[in-house]
Scaffold this motif. Structure first.
Motif, PDB file in Angstrom:
ATOM      1  N   PRO A 164       0.814  -1.223   0.000  1.00 26.19           N
ATOM      2  CA  PRO A 164       0.000   0.000   0.000  1.00 26.19           C
ATOM      3  C   PRO A 164       0.846   1.271   0.000  1.00 26.19           C
ATOM      4  CG  PRO A 164      -0.126  -1.121   2.135  1.00 26.19           C
ATOM      5  CD  PRO A 164       0.585  -2.041   1.201  1.00 26.19           C
ATOM      6  N   LEU A 165       2.026   1.200   0.590  1.00 24.91           N
ATOM      7  CA  LEU A 165       2.926   2.363   0.577  1.00 24.91           C
ATOM      8  C   LEU A 165       3.294   2.734  -0.857  1.00 24.91           C
ATOM      9  CD1 LEU A 165       4.723   4.212   2.472  1.00 24.91           C
ATOM     10  CD2 LEU A 165       6.558   2.584   2.030  1.00 24.91           C
ATOM     11  N   ALA A 220       1.674   1.698  -3.641  1.00 21.40           N
ATOM     12  CA  ALA A 220       0.469   2.056  -4.403  1.00 21.40           C
ATOM     13  C   ALA A 220       0.167   3.533  -4.201  1.00 21.40           C
ATOM     14  CB  ALA A 220      -0.715   1.197  -3.959  1.00 21.40           C
ATOM     15  N   ASP A 221       0.188   3.962  -2.943  1.00 26.10           N
ATOM     16  CA  ASP A 221      -0.116   5.369  -2.651  1.00 26.10           C
ATOM     17  C   ASP A 221       0.915   6.296  -3.283  1.00 26.10           C
ATOM     18  OD1 ASP A 221      -1.373   7.585  -1.286  1.00 26.10           O
ATOM     19  OD2 ASP A 221       0.336   7.557   0.076  1.00 26.10           O
ATOM     20  N   LEU A 231      -1.705   5.301  -7.013  1.00 27.89           N
ATOM     21  CA  LEU A 231      -2.684   4.224  -7.171  1.00 27.89           C
ATOM     22  C   LEU A 231      -3.411   3.935  -5.855  1.00 27.89           C
ATOM     23  CD1 LEU A 231      -0.432   1.809  -9.307  1.00 27.89           C
ATOM     24  CD2 LEU A 231      -2.243   3.319 -10.152  1.00 27.89           C
ATOM     25  N   ASN A 232      -3.468   4.915  -4.982  1.00 24.41           N
ATOM     26  CA  ASN A 232      -4.097   4.732  -3.667  1.00 24.41           C
ATOM     27  C   ASN A 232      -5.487   4.130  -3.783  1.00 24.41           C
ATOM     28  OD1 ASN A 232      -5.873   5.571  -1.348  1.00 24.41           O
ATOM     29  ND2 ASN A 232      -3.906   6.279  -0.569  1.00 24.41           N
ATOM     30  N   THR A 282      -3.822  -4.551  -3.261  1.00 21.07           N
ATOM     31  CA  THR A 282      -2.372  -4.682  -3.314  1.00 21.07           C
ATOM     32  C   THR A 282      -1.855  -5.491  -2.131  1.00 21.07           C
ATOM     33  OG1 THR A 282      -0.292  -3.448  -3.554  1.00 21.07           O
ATOM     34  CG2 THR A 282      -1.945  -2.499  -2.076  1.00 21.07           C
ATOM     35  N   ILE A 285      -6.268   0.845  -4.482  1.00 22.24           N
ATOM     36  CA  ILE A 285      -6.418  -0.418  -5.209  1.00 22.24           C
ATOM     37  C   ILE A 285      -6.011  -1.629  -4.369  1.00 22.24           C
ATOM     38  CG2 ILE A 285      -6.044   0.662  -7.449  1.00 22.24           C
ATOM     39  CD1 ILE A 285      -3.278  -0.671  -7.492  1.00 22.24           C
TER      40      ILE A 285
END
Lengths: 381, 381
Positions: free
Chosen positions: A63-64, A66-67, A71-72, A76, A74
């Motif tokens: 998530p780190l 992705a953000d 892409l925050n 993951t 989604i």
């Protein structure tokens, strides 16, 4: 299941990125892959990483990243299988998209080895060995590779020089790859005189730990055909495992998981070994390449080293076409994805000076530990 | 995609297993699940684990566990998403079997928290926070939960006692669960006077880190019907993410990933919230339960705490039916799989003293960090 294709690839240069953190390297590769595919979002992000916690004190990377990559929100998560983390993440992404539940998935590999140096890193890297029976006694991965190499040389009466062309080939190819870490050539004859790391594994026989990130984007082959001019199909995917500790194996010189994983992937793809135009092996140590060639069925037991003169870009079985782990460098959890990126460039005909002529079928193999995890994929144009 | 069902479950007691290593705990759960399903092998093993490397100096767990459990050779890798590692592994297994590539998969969660104690463990646990912006300043998960709780109490004018029934309920249920870690009852009124950990999060508000392993076996619903009398279907699966660092969020008190993940899972299952017979939340801290109830749509913003009197085994919305993280204990990477095992027992009618009457639909939610990763599954009989 439906057929899967790769529609975008991205990579950072491999090396010592003292000025970039894990999330920064990762975001660079994510953006490059999105741009390559000509899309701006994906449904899921699967992250391959091996040593974020012990080396960078950072787990929960997915998530780190992705953000930080825009892409925050989604789906993951992170996949870990030591040095095979990249290949395992590709397998996870392949399964997710094959299910039809996930339409488009980014598979990212990232590692930041230089957050720790020297013996501290050697210790941190050893968490992927058997903690109770290997690491506790001071074993390291180079030391275990050295045991195998010595046994191999003894059992088959082979000199150190028999291995040198694997390194010479890697550096010859890596020298042409602007993303490679060590682009110097290795002169014939120098391999056997290189400084020892764990006798008989020398500096010229051991891939460098590195920083880097690489990404591929997967979707259904049907959708891929609408999105990009040259989708690359994943036609085979095979995963297998073996013991962590070497002492638990019946035969030290047989990499069982390589045999199982390769067989699964080739059978699914429906191809024979002769159809393979290039082979990206996990050449962290030359002995691993030699044993993998044997276990994968390209050579008889004890004869893998003889293929050394056939592995050039214009040889019968090109290996390490962008420099492999040895010259391109080994950003551990990302390495399996670098293999995928490089294979895609080959199959698209975009490999430049590293191009294998008329490449239509590539096999990539990601190996964790001494082949305790092995993940093999067949990619075809 | 094809429909998926759970055909076997296994678990070890949760607690301080000073006499068992990671691989031993894991193998116990694997064997129990195989026995429960009445089978002797699976095609793949997906392992959820959060802190093997930083706490036990052991990563590359998947092949180690496969080998130690008698499954040497099979496909296996580890999934990590901090405290949501178990839920993420279940998601990975679900996708693998849904693809049709993998016929039968074991999903195992395992954690050995007691390989490290005291402040050393607190530090090791913090690797899943944002290393550059949170952990480096000394933030811990209880401290971050405390920030949220204080903000919640301040914004909505709520007293500490409003949270106590979540803990009382967890321990009332855990007291009947022979696998629970802390089976003592919590007396009404004692919650607000418990020793503080990070004000206002107290000892009675904070789930204990623990050792444990749990496993479920997945296959296609079609095949499941031939194998076991009571297959439990997974009818919904949703994953979502949010920032790691709290300061990056627009609204501290909205767990966005809970909203996204819950919506995905319920939509896929085609059910309304009223159909849910029991809900296993990630009750590591009562504030997380309260905020999750709101974000998941069971209560308005600021009103989640009012559900506290409806969460008993015979209430409108039973929660933590086997004790939850608070009483059953929190073997971190295994917790999401304990939730799955417990839900299966409920839906089979095998929950004994913990049984929710006529349970037909269960929702389980695995949360990593402060809801940076959230994985929700709907299970139905």
């Amino acid at each position: 299941m439906r057929e899967i294709a790769i529609i975008g690839v991205g990579q950072t240069p491999v090396g010592e990125h003292w000025d970039a953190s894990l999330r920064m390297l990762a975001a660079d590769a994510v953006r490059a892959a999105l741009e390559d595919a000509g899309i701006t979002e994906v449904d899921a992000l699967y992250v391959g990483n091996a040593y974020g916690a012990p080396i960078s004190s950072q787990s929960h990377l997915a998530p780190l990243i992705a953000d930080h990559s825009g892409l925050n929100g989604i789906e993951t998560f992170t996949i870990e299988a030591a040095e095979a983390s990249g290949g395992a993440a590709l397998r996870a992404g392949y399964l997710a998209v094959a299910s039809g539940v996930v339409e488009t998935a980014m598979v990212l590999g990232v590692e930041k080895s230089t957050d720790m140096i020297g013996t501290a890193r050697t210790g941190a890297r050893s968490v992927s060995l058997d903690a109770d029976y290997e690491a506790v006694h001071g074993a390291t991965l180079p030391a275990l590779a050295a045991l195998l190499m010595r046994r191999y040389m003894s059992e088959f009466g082979i000199e150190l020089s028999a291995f040198e062309n694997f390194t010479i080939n890697a550096h010859a190819n890596g020298g042409k790859n602007e993303n490679a870490m060590y682009r110097n050539r290795i002169k014939p004859g120098s391999f056997a005189h290189a400084p020892m790391i764990a006798d008989p594994v020398s500096l010229f026989d051991s891939a460098p730990d590195a920083d880097g990130a690489a990404a591929v984007i997967l979707t259904s082959a049907e959708r891929a055909a609408d999105l990009v001019p040259q989708p690359i199909r994943i036609t085979g995917s095979g995963a297998a495992s073996d013991t962590l500790a070497l002492h638990d194996r019946d035969d030290l010189l047989t990499l069982k998981a390589v045999t199982l994983s390769t067989r699964k992937a080739l059978t699914q793809a429906g191809i024979e070994r002769e159809a393979i135009d290039l082979l990206e092996l996990h050449d962290a140590f030359t002995i691993l390449s030699v044993l993998a060639l044997e276990a994968a069925g390209f050579a008889e037991r004890g004869a893998g080293w003889k293929l050394a003169d056939q592995i050039g870009l214009d040889g019968e079985l090109p290996i390490s076409t962008f420099g492999g782990l040895k010259s391109r460098g080994n950003p551990v959890g990302a390495t399996g994805i670098y293999q995928a990126v490089e294979a895609v460039l080959q199959l698209r005909g975009q490999a430049g000076a590293n191009q294998v002529a008329d490449a239509k079928t590539a096999v990539i193999q990601s190996v964790g530990g001494i082949a305790s995890t092995v993940i093999t994929h067949v990619l075809q144009s």
